[in-house]
Enzyme design. Structure first.
Site, PDB file in Angstrom:
ATOM      1  N   CYS A  88      87.706  26.793  42.020  1.00  0.00           N
ATOM      2  CA  CYS A  88      87.871  26.504  43.446  1.00  0.00           C
ATOM      3  C   CYS A  88      88.027  24.996  43.661  1.00  0.00           C
ATOM      4  O   CYS A  88      89.051  24.436  43.286  1.00  0.00           O
ATOM      5  CB  CYS A  88      86.749  27.102  44.277  1.00  0.00           C
ATOM      6  SG  CYS A  88      87.183  27.188  46.036  1.00  0.00           S
ATOM      7  N   HIS A 166      86.411  32.505  43.063  1.00  0.00           N
ATOM      8  CA  HIS A 166      85.045  32.279  42.588  1.00  0.00           C
ATOM      9  C   HIS A 166      84.573  33.435  41.702  1.00  0.00           C
ATOM     10  O   HIS A 166      83.956  34.390  42.201  1.00  0.00           O
ATOM     11  CB  HIS A 166      84.087  32.141  43.773  1.00  0.00           C
ATOM     12  CG  HIS A 166      84.180  30.836  44.485  1.00  0.00           C
ATOM     13  ND1 HIS A 166      83.562  29.685  44.022  1.00  0.00           N
ATOM     14  CD2 HIS A 166      84.821  30.492  45.625  1.00  0.00           C
ATOM     15  CE1 HIS A 166      83.810  28.689  44.868  1.00  0.00           C
ATOM     16  NE2 HIS A 166      84.576  29.152  45.835  1.00  0.00           N
ATOM     17  N   GLU A 168      82.143  33.269  39.674  1.00  0.00           N
ATOM     18  CA  GLU A 168      80.728  33.038  39.347  1.00  0.00           C
ATOM     19  C   GLU A 168      79.744  33.619  40.339  1.00  0.00           C
ATOM     20  O   GLU A 168      78.535  33.680  40.072  1.00  0.00           O
ATOM     21  CB  GLU A 168      80.474  31.526  39.221  1.00  0.00           C
ATOM     22  CG  GLU A 168      80.268  30.765  40.515  1.00  0.00           C
ATOM     23  CD  GLU A 168      81.531  30.421  41.277  1.00  0.00           C
ATOM     24  OE1 GLU A 168      81.446  29.596  42.197  1.00  0.00           O
ATOM     25  OE2 GLU A 168      82.613  30.972  40.965  1.00  0.00           O
TER      26      GLU A 168
END
Length: 227
Positions: A88, A166, A168
């Site tokens: 990002c 994203h 994660e």
């Protein structure tokens, strides 16, 4: 010797999440540097890979006090052959450091993205969580790997991978983002539950996709893992 991976973290609300969990499970030698706290930037002789994480700051905003130092670190890492994964904001910073462009989108892109991907082994179709105000144009010499109708979502250049989404995130991370940035959600026309409810229902799948992406990045960079 274990592969040495350093996370560049920019704020408390944006930890490495699933990426850190998988990195440790793969037997990597993991370090986290809080760039926003003024931690010393890593000595590149001691690093095999950098993962630069997200931020609510803009990678196009030169008023961000630590941004210039990070951009220079990314350029030096590229010159030294250190592999970089940008996530990002980190993907935007990687693009900018290597000559690409970062610019604000017409409205924030928040929600679940299914990607049009040219390499599903490296960048799966998803779905992945998106949560950003800006987008990137890949740098010169890069190959765009994935996109949506609104924005570029992934590129490779040399040993590096930049992604706009994203991989994660956990539900705790996204819940904190929703509490931090209600106006961003309002501008995007998205309810927090539209992101959180699927994340909670499909937590294992989301974690598995993060691991796939990290392993594919390491394999492409020819970096060793324990398993």
């Amino acid at each position: 010797m274990a592969t040495r991976l350093t996370f560049l973290r920019h704020e408390a609300l944006v930890p490495a999440g699933h990426l850190a969990t998988h990195a440790e499970a793969l037997g990597l030698d993991v370090e986290t540097v809080r760039v926003d706290h003024g931690d010393p930037l890593p000595d590149l002789e001691d690093v095999d890979a950098l993962v630069t994480l997200g931020s609510f700051a803009s990678a196009a905003d030169d008023r961000v006090p630590w941004l210039a130092g990070e951009l220079e670190l990314l350029r030096r890492a590229d010159a030294a052959g250190v592999a970089i994964l940008g996530v990002c904001f980190g993907g935007q910073a990687l693009a900018r450091a290597l000559g690409g462009r970062v610019a604000a989108l017409e409205q924030p892109e928040i929600g679940w993205l299914s990607l049009d991907t040219d390499d599903a082994e490296l960048v799966p179709e998803g779905p992945f969580v998106a949560w950003h105000n800006d987008g990137f144009s890949p740098p010169p010499g890069a190959t765009e790997l994935a996109r949506t109708s609104r924005a570029s979502q992934a590129f490779t250049v040399r040993r590096h991978l930049g992604v706009q989404f994203h991989p994660e995130v956990t539900d705790d991370i996204v819940e904190a983002w929703a509490q931090h940035s209600p106006r961003m959600l309002e501008r995007a026309g998205v309810e927090a539950t539209a992101v959180l409810d699927p994340l909670r229902r499909n937590a294992a799948d989301n974690a598995e996709r993060a691991g796939r992406l990290l392993r594919a990045f390491l394999a492409r960079a020819e970096l060793a893992i324990a398993s």
